[in-house]
Design a protein around this motif. Sequence first.
Motif, mmCIF file in Angstrom:
data_model
loop_
_atom_site.group_PDB
_atom_site.id
_atom_site.type_symbol
_atom_site.label_atom_id
_atom_site.label_comp_id
_atom_site.label_asym_id
_atom_site.label_seq_id
_atom_site.Cartn_x
_atom_site.Cartn_y
_atom_site.Cartn_z
ATOM 1 N N TYR A 80 -32.521 -7.136 5.267
ATOM 2 C CA TYR A 80 -31.981 -6.936 3.920
ATOM 3 C C TYR A 80 -32.790 -7.731 2.903
ATOM 4 O O TYR A 80 -33.137 -7.221 1.841
ATOM 5 C CB TYR A 80 -30.506 -7.365 3.841
ATOM 6 C CG TYR A 80 -29.561 -6.299 4.330
ATOM 7 C CD1 TYR A 80 -28.879 -5.484 3.429
ATOM 8 C CD2 TYR A 80 -29.366 -6.095 5.679
ATOM 9 C CE1 TYR A 80 -28.024 -4.501 3.873
ATOM 10 C CE2 TYR A 80 -28.519 -5.122 6.144
ATOM 11 C CZ TYR A 80 -27.847 -4.325 5.237
ATOM 12 O OH TYR A 80 -27.017 -3.348 5.691
ATOM 13 N N VAL A 135 -31.483 -1.354 -2.740
ATOM 14 C CA VAL A 135 -30.813 -1.990 -1.591
ATOM 15 C C VAL A 135 -29.591 -2.772 -2.091
ATOM 16 O O VAL A 135 -28.525 -2.771 -1.447
ATOM 17 C CB VAL A 135 -31.790 -2.879 -0.791
ATOM 18 C CG1 VAL A 135 -31.059 -3.708 0.253
ATOM 19 C CG2 VAL A 135 -32.840 -2.002 -0.125
ATOM 20 N N THR A 162 -22.672 -6.100 4.711
ATOM 21 C CA THR A 162 -21.248 -6.228 4.360
ATOM 22 C C THR A 162 -20.514 -7.003 5.458
ATOM 23 O O THR A 162 -20.799 -6.831 6.652
ATOM 24 C CB THR A 162 -20.649 -4.813 4.188
ATOM 25 O OG1 THR A 162 -21.373 -4.163 3.145
ATOM 26 C CG2 THR A 162 -19.180 -4.853 3.832
ATOM 27 N N GLY A 181 -25.815 5.340 2.271
ATOM 28 C CA GLY A 181 -26.377 3.983 2.187
ATOM 29 C C GLY A 181 -25.967 3.157 3.387
ATOM 30 O O GLY A 181 -25.352 2.097 3.254
ATOM 31 N N GLU A 209 -29.851 6.956 4.515
ATOM 32 C CA GLU A 209 -30.411 5.658 4.115
ATOM 33 C C GLU A 209 -31.838 5.876 3.611
ATOM 34 O O GLU A 209 -32.671 6.409 4.338
ATOM 35 C CB GLU A 209 -30.391 4.675 5.291
ATOM 36 C CG GLU A 209 -31.057 3.334 5.017
ATOM 37 C CD GLU A 209 -30.587 2.654 3.722
ATOM 38 O OE1 GLU A 209 -29.376 2.493 3.539
ATOM 39 O OE2 GLU A 209 -31.450 2.309 2.892
ATOM 40 N N SER A 269 -32.234 10.730 0.183
ATOM 41 C CA SER A 269 -31.210 10.326 -0.783
ATOM 42 C C SER A 269 -29.997 11.252 -0.738
ATOM 43 O O SER A 269 -30.136 12.471 -0.591
ATOM 44 C CB SER A 269 -31.813 10.353 -2.188
ATOM 45 O OG SER A 269 -30.803 10.172 -3.140
ATOM 46 N N VAL A 270 -28.832 10.676 -0.962
ATOM 47 C CA VAL A 270 -27.613 11.483 -1.038
ATOM 48 C C VAL A 270 -27.553 12.323 -2.326
ATOM 49 O O VAL A 270 -26.616 13.096 -2.493
ATOM 50 C CB VAL A 270 -26.337 10.618 -0.915
ATOM 51 C CG1 VAL A 270 -26.253 9.990 0.439
ATOM 52 C CG2 VAL A 270 -26.260 9.567 -2.012
ATOM 53 N N TYR A 294 -17.309 0.976 -1.622
ATOM 54 C CA TYR A 294 -17.274 -0.458 -1.921
ATOM 55 C C TYR A 294 -18.399 -0.735 -2.909
ATOM 56 O O TYR A 294 -19.518 -0.252 -2.747
ATOM 57 C CB TYR A 294 -17.408 -1.310 -0.643
ATOM 58 C CG TYR A 294 -18.577 -0.923 0.239
ATOM 59 C CD1 TYR A 294 -18.527 0.221 1.027
ATOM 60 C CD2 TYR A 294 -19.754 -1.676 0.252
ATOM 61 C CE1 TYR A 294 -19.604 0.603 1.813
ATOM 62 C CE2 TYR A 294 -20.833 -1.307 1.045
ATOM 63 C CZ TYR A 294 -20.745 -0.159 1.823
ATOM 64 O OH TYR A 294 -21.819 0.228 2.596
#
Length: 182
Positions: free
Chosen positions: A6, A16, A22, A46, A70, A93-94, A146
């Motif tokens: 990360y 990112v 999380t 993601g 991702e 990508s979404v 989130y």
Amino acid sequence: MSTLAYLKSFFKDKDVASVTPTSRFCVRRVCQPIDFSKDITVVEYGAGAGVFSRYLLQHMTDDSHLYLFETNEILYDKLQQIKDPRVTSYDQSVEHVNDLLPKDIIGQADFIISGIPFSFLDPDTKSSILSQSYQLLRVGGEFLAYQTSGHLEDSLQDTFGNVTTDWEWRNIPPMTVYQAKK
Ligand SMILES: C[S@@+](CC[C@H](N)C(=O)[O-])C[C@H]1O[C@@H](n2cnc3c(N)ncnc32)[C@H](O)[C@@H]1O
């Protein structure tokens, strides 16, 4: 170790949006509405290094399926360490989620879990991702997100009209947790 992945990704790629995975408290809080006793289809936006993905796979039935998206190369490589026949992953990508997923799951997904940083997106992209998400879910399906603030609530309310929010402080940084039902 995921935190290192990360950190490396964070400084090269603003999308990112986190320097650490999380927390387990936040993962549990976001996934709390999921009934794992049923066969379910889950789409994760993601997925990062897979902290939610692994939790979901530990709890999902053998006939459930998990679709992962991702965009970061380093984190996507980490995600490939998950070897499970219930997983399909996309390094894309979404923004194009409904063009990429198999046609037969559009309108049939039970849950979408999303950690992508919506606050970085321009209004049209944000609105397109949310409306594709609405189409992707079955009636009664849920969009579980989130984010580091409450900024997503109005847009979710506009798209889903049925949104609740919660707060999980046992995470770095603390997270607003959203539950939107179709
Ligand atoms: C806040 S991190 C969450 C990562 C992981 N799910 C976790 O909980 O630790 C957001 C992730 O979304 C990814 N991402 C950002 N924009 C994306 C997009 N448009 N499509 C797919 N993934 C995206 C980032 O690369 C990053 O891994």
